[in-house]
Design an enzyme around this catalytic site. Structure first.
Site, mmCIF file in Angstrom:
data_model
loop_
_atom_site.group_PDB
_atom_site.id
_atom_site.type_symbol
_atom_site.label_atom_id
_atom_site.label_comp_id
_atom_site.label_asym_id
_atom_site.label_seq_id
_atom_site.Cartn_x
_atom_site.Cartn_y
_atom_site.Cartn_z
ATOM 1 N N PHE A 61 0.791 -1.216 0.000
ATOM 2 C CA PHE A 61 0.000 0.000 0.000
ATOM 3 C C PHE A 61 0.830 1.275 0.000
ATOM 4 O O PHE A 61 0.295 2.346 -0.148
ATOM 5 C CB PHE A 61 -0.904 0.048 1.230
ATOM 6 C CG PHE A 61 -1.865 -1.079 1.278
ATOM 7 C CD1 PHE A 61 -2.892 -1.156 0.367
ATOM 8 C CD2 PHE A 61 -1.739 -2.076 2.226
ATOM 9 C CE1 PHE A 61 -3.790 -2.185 0.396
ATOM 10 C CE2 PHE A 61 -2.642 -3.114 2.267
ATOM 11 C CZ PHE A 61 -3.662 -3.173 1.346
ATOM 12 N N SER A 62 2.105 1.167 0.281
ATOM 13 C CA SER A 62 2.814 2.405 0.505
ATOM 14 C C SER A 62 4.296 2.279 0.168
ATOM 15 O O SER A 62 4.821 1.189 0.032
ATOM 16 C CB SER A 62 2.659 2.813 1.971
ATOM 17 O OG SER A 62 2.739 1.677 2.800
ATOM 18 N N LYS A 114 6.399 8.177 4.606
ATOM 19 C CA LYS A 114 5.674 7.141 3.881
ATOM 20 C C LYS A 114 4.647 7.769 2.962
ATOM 21 O O LYS A 114 3.868 8.618 3.378
ATOM 22 C CB LYS A 114 4.972 6.224 4.881
ATOM 23 C CG LYS A 114 4.220 5.138 4.195
ATOM 24 C CD LYS A 114 3.869 4.037 5.136
ATOM 25 C CE LYS A 114 2.614 4.342 5.884
ATOM 26 N NZ LYS A 114 2.215 3.214 6.712
ATOM 27 N N ASP A 159 -2.955 -4.971 6.372
ATOM 28 C CA ASP A 159 -1.862 -5.642 5.689
ATOM 29 C C ASP A 159 -0.758 -5.975 6.682
ATOM 30 O O ASP A 159 0.285 -5.346 6.678
ATOM 31 C CB ASP A 159 -1.335 -4.745 4.563
ATOM 32 C CG ASP A 159 -0.328 -5.482 3.690
ATOM 33 O OD1 ASP A 159 -0.349 -6.735 3.689
ATOM 34 O OD2 ASP A 159 0.476 -4.824 3.014
#
Ligand SMILES: *[C@@H]1O[C@H](CO)[C@@H](O)[C@H](O)[C@H]1NC(C)=O
Ligand SMILES: *[C@@H]1O[C@H](CO)[C@@H](O)[C@H](O)[C@H]1NC(C)=O
Ligand SMILES: *[C@@H]1O[C@H](CO)[C@@H](O)[C@H](O)[C@H]1NC(C)=O
Ligand SMILES: *[C@@H]1O[C@H](CO)[C@@H](O)[C@H](O)[C@H]1NC(C)=O
Ligand SMILES: *[C@@H]1O[C@H](CO)[C@@H](O)[C@H](O)[C@H]1NC(C)=O
Length: 949
Positions: free
Chosen positions: A684-685, A701, A801
């Site tokens: 996701f990042s 992030k 996650d």
């Protein structure tokens, strides 16, 4: 705290007059409310609650959580839920309001109930409801008085000890909830004192022994929940006397014997759940006559399914999976049926055509039986179907009408049957399909090119059929596909296109592919396992395979490859057996100039030595690059200058002076504009390293707004969420120190973790193997962080996650949970899109996710179990296409194979270490239990880890 209270109470006097003006309460009640106001607002100075915004001058009846009589002359109900209270002095103050009927202290931090509370509150005979759910109580107080009490809720605390006569005074009790505590010993027979009792909830404790039949003396019971204890023995016959019972929950115990026929007498019973026990014998005829929900899965029931079992018209859910049922599936089926699970039995005969009428049917699981005949075409009319699992039967015939227009179908499992014919073009109409398993059947013909319409497909299994022809060029359009299994068919031809999203595995083994290894494989930058074995590939092994940075297994055996094998990284297992023309090289292969010149021996040695040195340097550099800069190669190599983001809002969240003075937003935004600062990429990042002018390093992030997951999050809402998360104070949780919101990105600032992710530390770190004591502290730290998030006062914080890639290491013993902000922003319940693309990483997703599509606490516990297994085994969550959790569970069925799961490098060091590893392995295995109910809460996981020394 104290001081603030004094301040406030001195202010109180000034308000007293105004008070009289706006309040109709008696002076006594007014002054009690004033006292409460002072205590409540001062107790929670660190954590503002509803009352910090209350205007004291107003009528207390208008304060949030306060309810008064119709004429506003007395306080009737007080609700302090989620007020962040812990000061026990507050507890008895409300009881000076003699009109009080309901007192709710749920979701606070109270650690005990003082005697004063029992004395004072016990005298209010009108007090009907007392709620201490979700606090930190460790003891069940002895109640005296409380003559009018009807509802007592002490659920979700840490109450231990036995449950005996503590509540004997409460003869008028109608609802008792002591669920989810740590109560042990026998269930008290004295429950029969509660003749008014309607709801009895004792689930989620550690009660043992048998269920006393005397409970049936509480004639008015509508709900009995004893699930999740250690109860044994029979279900009391006498339960049949409970003629008002609506729900009976006995799941996850060690109960045995037959299901008593006496239960059939209860015409009100709508839910009966008794899964995961040791029940035997046949299911009584008439069992479901009145039921909506029946769950008897994971028992030892046998006999055939009674013909009337599925027919009653109220019936919605039936689960008999994992028993020993024989015979056929009854054809008479309730039109309301929503979920039917009969998997893992010995059922035979055909699938009844009557399933076709069931417009509510959403989950149908009949896998692993002995069903024969064809799949009834009528099933194509069940348009609500989301999951269809007929795998591991002996079904035959073709697929055509059967597929119908099942536009809601997400999972279709037909593997291990005798289905034949072509894979029809109509498959393209199953738009929602995420997983398709047609493997080990007799399908023939080509893979239809229309398959590319299945945009949500993540896993496609077609191996073990007789498919022929070429892989359609359109297959590259399956942009969410992460696993493609095509092995053991008769496929051939040229492969022009493949989905770039492939991650778990691409398997083309045992087919008729020939010629050069296709160039298109170089586009698979996420792939972990590539199996090209048992084909007729020829030519050289191309260098681009070396550059597939995420590859862990490359299987090339039994082809006709030739030339020198290129040098692969040490983390890649390469199998090249059975290729006659291949030459193993000890030194790396360099482009050799064609025209061979004569050179002196000295030059050769010098050149070889320098080549070796260069190779080592390149290798080390690549290694470091991989370790710290896990970059999507395509992006970084472009090296384009990304413009600085357009900042919408920026804010410091931390109160810590050191961070406040070090963080400098402009240098951080410069850092994220430079791809060479990328340290870690997760699902996701992207984490960047940002060096501040002071020299201090931070993680910045980046989350992409354009990601599907942010569709419902506005900038303001996001800012609000982050403020809350910034206040999380736990050394094992990475809470944001500051944030920058840009037009299409969000940037969060965290403390820098020198050691990178746990994943890198475990698997990309051959020179620094993580010793057991470090792994143990990491396990403890992660458990502590997760237990903290799950027990968070304003509601559990769940992680979307959780994986070894989302855990950062401050040192080799101090882990921090990252990516915590995602769940709060996204409410999966509201999302319409395909959730499997966002709910975690492959290998960490619990099995029930396919059906529930919800991230739950139990799902987080599963992911944590996988991380424990990684620490214990030293193996990644997915390797060779096999999930670690499934592998460990399959090994664990044989006790003598348990130590094969452990990382031998560690377990051999000492018997003490091995024995501790084995006890932690037991914890890990319960965490990854297939049934979510069988998984422990994080709180107990933590306790088990601490005691496993
Ligand atoms: C009682 O107090 C509430 C809240 O302040 C108010 O809305 C309501 O009108 C009052 N009722 C009477 C009868 O005064
Ligand atoms: C007690 O509070 C909890 C949470 O605030 C709530 O879910 C529960 O229904 C309440 N119990 C009773 C008996 O009102
Ligand atoms: C479950 O009950 C059986 C007897 O029915 C007993 O032999 C067994 O030890 C019990 N198991 C546990 C875990 O209590
Ligand atoms: C499967 O069904 C076929 C007939 O369709 C039969 O010949 C075969 O024996 C069955 N196999 C098994 C394992 O039951
Ligand atoms: C698909 O079927 C194969 C058996 O052919 C099995 O090994 C695999 O686990 C199945 N995949 C899924 C996701 O069920």
């Amino acid at each position: 705290m104290r001081r603030r209270y004094v301040d406030i109470s001195s202010v109180l006097l000034c308000f007293f007059l105004i008070d009289y003006v706006s309040s109709q309460l008696s002076p006594a009640q007014n002054s009690t409310m004033s006292r409460l106001y002072g205590l409540v607002t001062s107790n929670t100075s660190s954590n503002p609650n509803e009352w910090t915004h209350v205007e004291f001058a107003q009528n207390p009846c208008s304060w949030s959580g306060v309810s008064c009589s119709v004429d506003n002359t007395s306080v009737i109900r007080l609700k302090f839920a989620k007020f962040g209270l812990s000061d026990v002095e507050i507890l008895s103050v409300p009881c000076q309001l003699d009109s009080l009927e309901s007192l709710d202290f749920s979701n606070n931090h109270f650690g005990g109930i003082p005697n004063e509370f029992i004395d004072v509150c016990g005298k209010i005979s009108g007090l009907k409801t007392l709620n201490f759910s979700r606090n930190r109580l460790v003891q069940l107080p002895v109640f005296k008085g409380f003559l009018g009490l009807e509802f007592l809720d002490f659920s979700f605390n840490e109450i231990n000890g036995t449950f005996g006569s503590q509540l004997n005074d409460l003869a008028g009790l109608k609802g008792l909830n002591l669920g989810d505590n740590k109560l042990s010993g026998l269930l008290p027979a004295s429950l029969e004192n509660f003749s008014q009792l309607k709801e009895l909830q004792l689930g989620g404790n550690e009660f043992q022994g048998s269920i006393p039949g005397e409970i049936a003396n509480c004639r008015n019971l509508t709900l009995i929940d004893l699930g999740g204890n250690r109860l044994s023995g029979l279900i009391p016959e006498r339960f049949g006397e409970l003629l008002e019972l609506e729900s009976l929950i006995l799941s996850v115990n060690n109960l045995s014997g037959e299901i008593p026929k006496s239960l059939l007498k209860i015409t009100t019973l709508s839910r009966f759940s008794a899964h995961q026990n040791n029940f035997v014998g046949e299911i009584p005829v008439g069992m479901t006559k009145h039921l909506k929900i029946l769950d008897l899965s994971f028992n030892k029931l046998n006999g055939s399914i009674p013909v009337d079992l599925l027919s009653p018209s109220n019936l919605e859910t039936v689960d008999l999976s994992d028993n020993g049922m024989v015979g056929s599936i009854p054809a008479d089926i309730s039109p309301r049926l929503f979920r039917l699970r009969l998997g893992n039995n010995y059922l035979s005969g055909t699938i009844p055509t009557s399933f076709g009428k069931l417009s509510n049917l959403t989950y149908l699981e009949l896998e692993n039986n002995m069903l024969t005949g064809q799949i009834p075409p009528e099933l194509g009319l069940c348009h609500s179907l989301a999951l269809l699992n007929f795998g591991y039967n002996n079904l035959s015939g073709t697929l055509q009408e059967q597929l119908g227009k099942l536009t809601n179908l997400q999972v279709l499992y037909l593997q291990f049957n005798n289905l034949s014919g072509i894979i029809p073009d109509r498959i393209s109409e199953l738009y929602s399909l995420q997983r398709l398993n047609l493997s080990r059947n007799a399908f023939s013909g080509q893979i239809p090119s229309s398959i590319s319409s299945l945009k949500n497909l993540t896993n496609l299994y077609l191996q073990g059929n007789q498919l022929s022809g070429a892989i359609p060029d359109t297959i590259g359009g399956l942009s969410n596909l992460i696993e493609l299994q095509l092995g053991n068919n008769q496929l051939g031809g040229v492969i022009k296109s493949l989905p770039k999203s492939l991650q778990i595995a691409l398997n083309l083994s045992k087919n008729n592919f020939e010629g050069d290894i296709p160039k298109v494989l170089s586009t698979l930058g996420l792939l972990e396992v590539l199996d090209l074995s048992n084909n007729k590939f020829s030519g050289k092994i191309p260098e681009f395979l070396v550059n597939l940075g995420t590859l862990t297994h490359l299987l090339l055996s039994n082809n006709q490859l030739s030339g020198v094998i290129p040098m692969f990284g040490t983390h890649v297992t390469v199998d090249t057996n059975g290729n006659k023309g291949l030459i193993r090289s000890t030194t790396p292969s360099l482009p050799v100039s064609k025209g061979k010149r004569k050179v002196s021996a000295g030059v050769v040695i010098a050149t070889a030595a320098s080549v070796l040195v260069v190779a080592i340097i390149v290798f080390v550099a690549l290694y470091i690059f991989r370790k710290y800069y896990r970059v999507n190669n395509v992006h970084s190599s472009l090296g384009e200058d990304i413009p600085q983001p357009q900042v919408v809002q920026r804010k410091l969240l931390t109160e810590n002076g050191i961070h406040r003075s070090n963080i400098e937003f402009n240098s951080a935004m410069n850092a994220v504009a430079n791809p060479s600062n990328i340290m870690v990429k997760t699902r996701f990042s992207t984490y960047y390293k940002a060096v501040m002018p002071s020299g201090k390093k931070y993680f910045v992030k980046k989350l992409n707004w354009s990601d599907k997951i942010f569709q419902m999050g506005s900038h303001e809402k996001f800012g609000e969420e982050l403020k809350v998360l910034g206040k999380l104070n736990n050394s094992n949780v990475m809470s944001p120190l500051a944030y920058v919101l840009a037009t299409d990105n969000a940037y969060l600032f965290y403390e820098f973790a020198e050691n990178g992710t746990l994943f890198d530390f475990l698997y990309n770190n051959s020179d620094n193997e993580l010793e057991w004591s470090s792994r143990y502290s990491i396990a403890l730290g992660v458990a502590q962080g997760l237990a903290f998030l799950h027990g968070y006062t304003s509601g559990p914080i769940l992680l979307l996650d959780l994986s070894s890639k989302s855990i950062m290491l401050k040192s080799s013993k101090e882990p921090q949970l990252g990516d915590i902000e995602l769940f709060k922003v996204i409410d999966p319940a509201k999302s319409t899109g395909s959730l499997s693309t966002i709910a975690g990483s492959v290998g960490y997703i619990p099995p029930e996710y396919a059906y529930t599509m919800r991230v739950t606490m139990a799902a987080n516990v599963y992911s944590f179990g996988v991380i424990l297994l990684e620490l214990l085994s030293g193996k990644p969550a997915v390797s060779q296409g096999m999930e670690l959790a499934k592998w460990a569970l399959s090994k664990s069925s044989q006790q003598d194979k348990l130590d094969q799961i452990l990382d031998f490098r560690l377990s051999r060091t000492s018997p003490a270490i091995k024995s501790q590893m084995l006890s932690i392995l037991k914890v890990a295995l319960t965490c990854v239990s297939v049934s979510p109910d069988a998984r422990p809460k994080m709180k107990s996981v933590l306790r088990m880890l601490l005691t496993a020394r």
